[in-house]
Design a protein around this motif. Structure first.
Motif, PDB file in Angstrom:
ATOM      1  N   LYS A   1       1.667   6.845   2.989  1.00 41.40           N
ATOM      2  CA  LYS A   1       2.160   6.510   4.327  1.00 41.40           C
ATOM      3  C   LYS A   1       3.153   5.352   4.291  1.00 41.40           C
ATOM      4  O   LYS A   1       4.019   5.240   5.169  1.00 41.40           O
ATOM      5  CB  LYS A   1       0.983   6.196   5.257  1.00 41.40           C
ATOM      6  N   ALA A   2       3.031   4.508   3.279  1.00 41.58           N
ATOM      7  CA  ALA A   2       3.964   3.388   3.131  1.00 41.58           C
ATOM      8  C   ALA A   2       5.217   3.791   2.361  1.00 41.58           C
ATOM      9  O   ALA A   2       6.093   2.955   2.120  1.00 41.58           O
ATOM     10  CB  ALA A   2       3.268   2.232   2.412  1.00 41.58           C
ATOM     11  N   GLY A   3       5.290   5.057   1.969  1.00 42.00           N
ATOM     12  CA  GLY A   3       6.446   5.536   1.212  1.00 42.00           C
ATOM     13  C   GLY A   3       6.481   5.023  -0.218  1.00 42.00           C
ATOM     14  O   GLY A   3       7.546   4.949  -0.830  1.00 42.00           O
ATOM     15  N   ALA A   4       5.297   4.693  -0.760  1.00 37.27           N
ATOM     16  CA  ALA A   4       5.251   4.071  -2.089  1.00 37.27           C
ATOM     17  C   ALA A   4       4.485   4.900  -3.108  1.00 37.27           C
ATOM     18  O   ALA A   4       4.202   4.415  -4.205  1.00 37.27           O
ATOM     19  CB  ALA A   4       4.601   2.687  -1.974  1.00 37.27           C
ATOM     20  N   LEU A   5       4.170   6.149  -2.781  1.00 32.94           N
ATOM     21  CA  LEU A   5       3.303   6.916  -3.668  1.00 32.94           C
ATOM     22  C   LEU A   5       3.956   7.214  -5.017  1.00 32.94           C
ATOM     23  O   LEU A   5       3.291   7.162  -6.058  1.00 32.94           O
ATOM     24  CB  LEU A   5       2.865   8.220  -2.999  1.00 32.94           C
TER      25      LEU A   5
ATOM     26  N   ARG B   1       0.482  15.227  -2.861  1.00 34.57           N
ATOM     27  CA  ARG B   1       1.769  15.874  -2.597  1.00 34.57           C
ATOM     28  C   ARG B   1       1.764  17.351  -3.003  1.00 34.57           C
ATOM     29  O   ARG B   1       2.800  17.995  -3.004  1.00 34.57           O
ATOM     30  CB  ARG B   1       2.869  15.157  -3.382  1.00 34.57           C
ATOM     31  N   GLY B   2       0.610  17.855  -3.410  1.00 35.25           N
ATOM     32  CA  GLY B   2       0.556  19.234  -3.859  1.00 35.25           C
ATOM     33  C   GLY B   2       1.250  19.446  -5.179  1.00 35.25           C
ATOM     34  O   GLY B   2       1.761  20.530  -5.471  1.00 35.25           O
ATOM     35  N   ARG B   3       1.264  18.401  -6.018  1.00 33.27           N
ATOM     36  CA  ARG B   3       1.977  18.463  -7.297  1.00 33.27           C
ATOM     37  C   ARG B   3       0.997  18.444  -8.457  1.00 33.27           C
ATOM     38  O   ARG B   3      -0.191  18.158  -8.290  1.00 33.27           O
ATOM     39  CB  ARG B   3       2.931  17.267  -7.441  1.00 33.27           C
ATOM     40  N   VAL B   4       1.514  18.759  -9.634  1.00 32.07           N
ATOM     41  CA  VAL B   4       0.765  18.573 -10.867  1.00 32.07           C
ATOM     42  C   VAL B   4       1.496  17.515 -11.690  1.00 32.07           C
ATOM     43  O   VAL B   4       2.678  17.249 -11.467  1.00 32.07           O
ATOM     44  CB  VAL B   4       0.647  19.878 -11.677  1.00 32.07           C
TER      45      VAL B   4
ATOM     46  N   LYS C   1       2.601  -2.280  -6.647  1.00 30.58           N
ATOM     47  CA  LYS C   1       2.213  -1.992  -5.273  1.00 30.58           C
ATOM     48  C   LYS C   1       0.739  -2.357  -5.060  1.00 30.58           C
ATOM     49  O   LYS C   1      -0.082  -2.244  -5.980  1.00 30.58           O
ATOM     50  CB  LYS C   1       2.441  -0.513  -4.958  1.00 30.58           C
ATOM     51  N   PRO C   2       0.380  -2.777  -3.846  1.00 35.78           N
ATOM     52  CA  PRO C   2      -1.019  -3.147  -3.589  1.00 35.78           C
ATOM     53  C   PRO C   2      -2.008  -2.044  -3.954  1.00 35.78           C
ATOM     54  O   PRO C   2      -3.097  -2.328  -4.466  1.00 35.78           O
ATOM     55  CB  PRO C   2      -1.024  -3.435  -2.085  1.00 35.78           C
ATOM     56  N   ALA C   3      -1.644  -0.791  -3.706  1.00 33.35           N
ATOM     57  CA  ALA C   3      -2.553   0.315  -4.027  1.00 33.35           C
ATOM     58  C   ALA C   3      -2.793   0.407  -5.526  1.00 33.35           C
ATOM     59  O   ALA C   3      -3.913   0.682  -5.978  1.00 33.35           O
ATOM     60  CB  ALA C   3      -1.998   1.635  -3.501  1.00 33.35           C
TER      61      ALA C   3
END
Length: 271
Positions: free
Chosen positions: A113-117, A198-201, A164-166
């Motif tokens: 949601k923060a655009g940092a994934l 994100r539905g990725r591998v 990033k904090p996460a």
């Protein structure tokens, strides 16, 4: 993993997504609360057995959870965990694992949601490479004698203000509450969780020299067509492969390096 546990994990993630998508809950706060609950469940064998006993009605389990954790975790976290214990779990350890995974997923959602994934995925991978290259660091982070506070402080000194904090929160949770996992295995689990959002591998790509952005895009596109899903690349530069590309997606390995072909040739000659 049994079908009951799979269904319960899926239902818990759906509730978490609904809660965070509504904007009413803070994902990082949910993660911290769920991690605290995990710690209690991990210690209290009797409690987790009661909360997973199929003979006990779901509402009674939820009431017990509220009596124990009410006022100690946030209202949203309490509602979420109450739903978790209403579900069926195949055994008591599955409840602990599921709650911990839900905490990690909350961090992933917050980063998304923060655009940092994307950055979190890359940071987790790079941190894993740093740990793999330093036995001293790995020993310090996995020392069973060291206190959780000491290990958390070490993570903060390494990542605080730089990642990033996460990322910092996920790594801290792993080193302070490993629960039998290896450091490398836990980091890989987090990476897969982030990719799944994100539905990725995840593809581990080993090359002799860094790839250009255009090469990365072409490789990601080719792999996506091959596996039928979007692919996130974790790229490791290893001069010993000499040239070419080695790709690992899950248990599948595509060996296209010069070193790999030479090894195959040598084995063929030896045979």
């Amino acid at each position: 993993m049994s079908s009951a546990t799979r269904q319960s994990n899926a239902a818990a993630r759906e509730r978490l997504e609904a809660l965070t998508d509504s904007g009413q809950a803070d994902a990082a706060a949910l993660a911290a609360d769920l991690l605290a609950v995990t710690s209690v469940l991990d210690r209290e064998v009797g409690l987790r057995r009661v909360l997973t006993d199929p003979a006990v009605e779901g509402q009674r389990k939820a009431d017990l959870a509220r009596s124990l954790f009410g006022g100690k975790i946030g209202a949203d976290s309490l509602d979420l965990f109450s739903g978790v214990v209403r579900s069926r779990w195949s055994n008591s350890r599955d409840l602990v694992d599921g709650t911990e995974q839900l905490a990690a997923y909350a961090e992933v959602i917050g980063a998304d949601k923060a655009g940092a994934l994307d950055e979190v995925e890359d940071e987790l991978f790079r941190f894993g490479r740093v740990v793999a290259s330093s036995n001293e660091l790995r020993s310090a982070l996995t020392d069973s004698v060291a206190s959780s506070a000491a290990k958390a402080g070490l993570v903060q000194s390494l990542l605080g203000g730089k990642a990033k904090p996460a990322t910092t929160a996920l790594v801290t949770s792993l080193v302070t509450q490993p629960r039998g996992r290896s450091l490398e295995g836990g980091l890989e689990d987090f990476s897969r969780l982030a990719a799944a959002r994100r539905g990725r591998v995840v593809a581990l790509v080993t090359v002799a020299v860094p790839l250009s952005d255009a090469q990365k895009d072409r490789l990601a596109g080719s792999l996506a067509r091959l596996v039928g899903r979007p692919v996130h690349l974790n790229i490791e530069v290893d001069p010993s492969v000499l040239g070419g590309v080695r790709v690992q997606v899950g248990d599948e390995v595509i060996e296209g390096t010069i070193a790999g072909r030479l090894d195959s040739a040598r084995q063929g000659l030896a045979g």
